[in-house]
Write an enzyme that holds these catalytic residues in place. Structure first.
Site, short mmCIF file in Angstrom:
data_model
loop_
_atom_site.label_atom_id
_atom_site.label_comp_id
_atom_site.label_asym_id
_atom_site.label_seq_id
_atom_site.Cartn_x
_atom_site.Cartn_y
_atom_site.Cartn_z
N ILE A 103 0.83 -1.20 0.00
CA ILE A 103 0.00 0.00 0.00
C ILE A 103 0.86 1.25 0.00
O ILE A 103 0.57 2.23 -0.70
CB ILE A 103 -0.96 -0.01 1.20
CG1 ILE A 103 -2.06 -1.07 0.98
CG2 ILE A 103 -1.60 1.36 1.42
CD1 ILE A 103 -3.00 -1.24 2.17
N SER A 122 -7.14 -0.95 9.93
CA SER A 122 -7.62 -2.18 9.29
C SER A 122 -9.05 -2.41 9.74
O SER A 122 -9.48 -1.93 10.80
CB SER A 122 -6.75 -3.37 9.70
OG SER A 122 -7.33 -4.60 9.30
N TYR A 133 -2.07 -8.52 16.12
CA TYR A 133 -2.22 -7.50 15.07
C TYR A 133 -3.51 -6.72 15.27
O TYR A 133 -3.52 -5.48 15.21
CB TYR A 133 -2.20 -8.18 13.71
CG TYR A 133 -2.46 -7.26 12.54
CD1 TYR A 133 -1.49 -6.35 12.12
CD2 TYR A 133 -3.66 -7.31 11.84
CE1 TYR A 133 -1.72 -5.50 11.04
CE2 TYR A 133 -3.90 -6.47 10.76
CZ TYR A 133 -2.93 -5.57 10.36
OH TYR A 133 -3.16 -4.75 9.29
N LYS A 177 -4.26 -2.55 16.02
CA LYS A 177 -5.14 -1.70 15.22
C LYS A 177 -6.28 -1.13 16.08
O LYS A 177 -6.70 0.01 15.89
CB LYS A 177 -5.70 -2.47 14.02
CG LYS A 177 -4.62 -2.93 13.04
CD LYS A 177 -3.78 -1.77 12.51
CE LYS A 177 -2.80 -2.21 11.45
NZ LYS A 177 -2.01 -1.09 10.89
N SER A 237 -1.37 -7.36 -1.48
CA SER A 237 -0.20 -6.70 -0.92
C SER A 237 0.84 -7.73 -0.55
O SER A 237 0.55 -8.91 -0.37
CB SER A 237 -0.61 -5.88 0.32
OG SER A 237 0.52 -5.38 0.99
#
Length: 310
Positions: free
Chosen positions: A35, A163, A176, A180, A212
């Site tokens: 990105i 996200s 993760y 976020k 990605s």
């Protein structure tokens, strides 16, 4: 349509990125791939002046060359500035370097970070700590250096790439998702602190699955253990589409962007408006995702691929 209605409206009736972002100084972290790389290319075509940051200096120079080849920018319009988000003591000097070079920062895009693919029961706590140090504290640290420059000028934008798992969790990404969620809480709390600065935009981009290279560099059960399977990318949103919608959002002052293809976007609308139903769906899909992951199917394709059988 496969994007948030706010972005759809903005893309049709609002400010165009190529007009609104022309000439602005934009600092992108994580600019060497995925990105971040695509952000650099599209912003270059918009005429933005760029600071490209990541750890891999050779890759940043590759991105810069492509920016210059595909836009009207000159060499002096793109600054390659290697940066490690974990080295927080370096962030003040890196920011001063940008100010000395361009004089100011119009937009900071907090894009750097890593994802995760592992079950919590099998994951070292060191992985959770590493994720939080990089994705959350690294982002907060750089923001801490840039924001005072914006308040002094009375304007600027900070776009943080969060996200959809920052809005609702997902199995195999506990650490993760936590980072976020932390970013969402931090910037949603920071925004009302800046009410005396109405020309400073705090914006969150919440993509769903996007094509990605981030999957090839995810954390797994242990800090230095590579992911076993990257898996198919074909069902994910193309990177250029995701980035275009981000730029539409920031050009039109959108504070939070949900960017995903169906059925992912519908799932997160369920979380917003029918959370009890969303819990039920989460349990069903989560169980399937974990089962497929254990069978050797990549997490991102688990909803679209049957488990491998011997």
């Amino acid at each position: 349509m496969h994007q948030d209605f706010t972005l759809l409206w903005a893309s049709l009736a609002g400010h165009k990125p190529e007009r609104k972002l022309k000439g602005l100084v934009v600092w992108i972290t994580g600019a060497s791939s995925g990105i971040g790389e695509e952000l650099a290319y599209q912003l270059a075509k918009c005429g933005s002046r760029l600071i490209l940051s990541a750890r891999r200096e050779d890759e940043l120079h590759r991105v810069k060359r492509h920016c210059l080849e595909t836009s009207d920018l000159k060499d002096e319009d793109v600054l390659v500035l290697p940066l490690d988000l974990l080295e927080r003591t370096s962030h003040e000097e890196k920011t001063k370097t940008v100010i000395r070079y361009f004089g100011h920062i119009d937009i900071l895009i907090n894009n750097g970070g890593r994802s995760q693919r592992s079950l919590f029961l099998e994951t070292s706590v060191d992985v959770c700590q590493a994720l939080m140090e990089l994705n959350f504290l690294g982002t907060v640290s750089l923001t801490k250096q840039v924001l005072p420059r914006m308040t002094q000028r009375g304007r600027g934008s900070i776009l943080t790439v969060s996200s959809l798992v920052g809005l609702a969790g997902a199995p195999l990404a506990t650490g993760y998702s936590a980072t976020k969620h932390a970013l969402q809480g931090f910037f949603n709390s920071l925004r009302p602190e800046l009410t005396d600065y109405p020309k400073i935009l705090i914006s969150m981009a919440c993509p769903g699955p996007v094509q990605s290279q981030i999957i090839s560099n995810v954390f797994t059960e242990e800090l230095n253990k590579p992911v076993a399977t990257v898996g198919s990318q074909e069902h994910k949103m193309p990177t250029n589409r995701c980035v275009h919608l981000m730029l539409v959002g920031i050009a039109n002052g959108v504070k939070e962007m949900w960017i995903a293809q169906q059925p992912f976007l519908l799932f997160y609308y369920a979380w917003q408006y029918a959370p009890t139903f969303a819990w039920f769906i989460t349990d069903l899909l989560g169980r399937k995702r974990v089962q497929n992951f254990k069978a050797g199917v990549d997490a991102d394709s688990a909803y679209f691929t049957k488990p491998k059988t011997s």
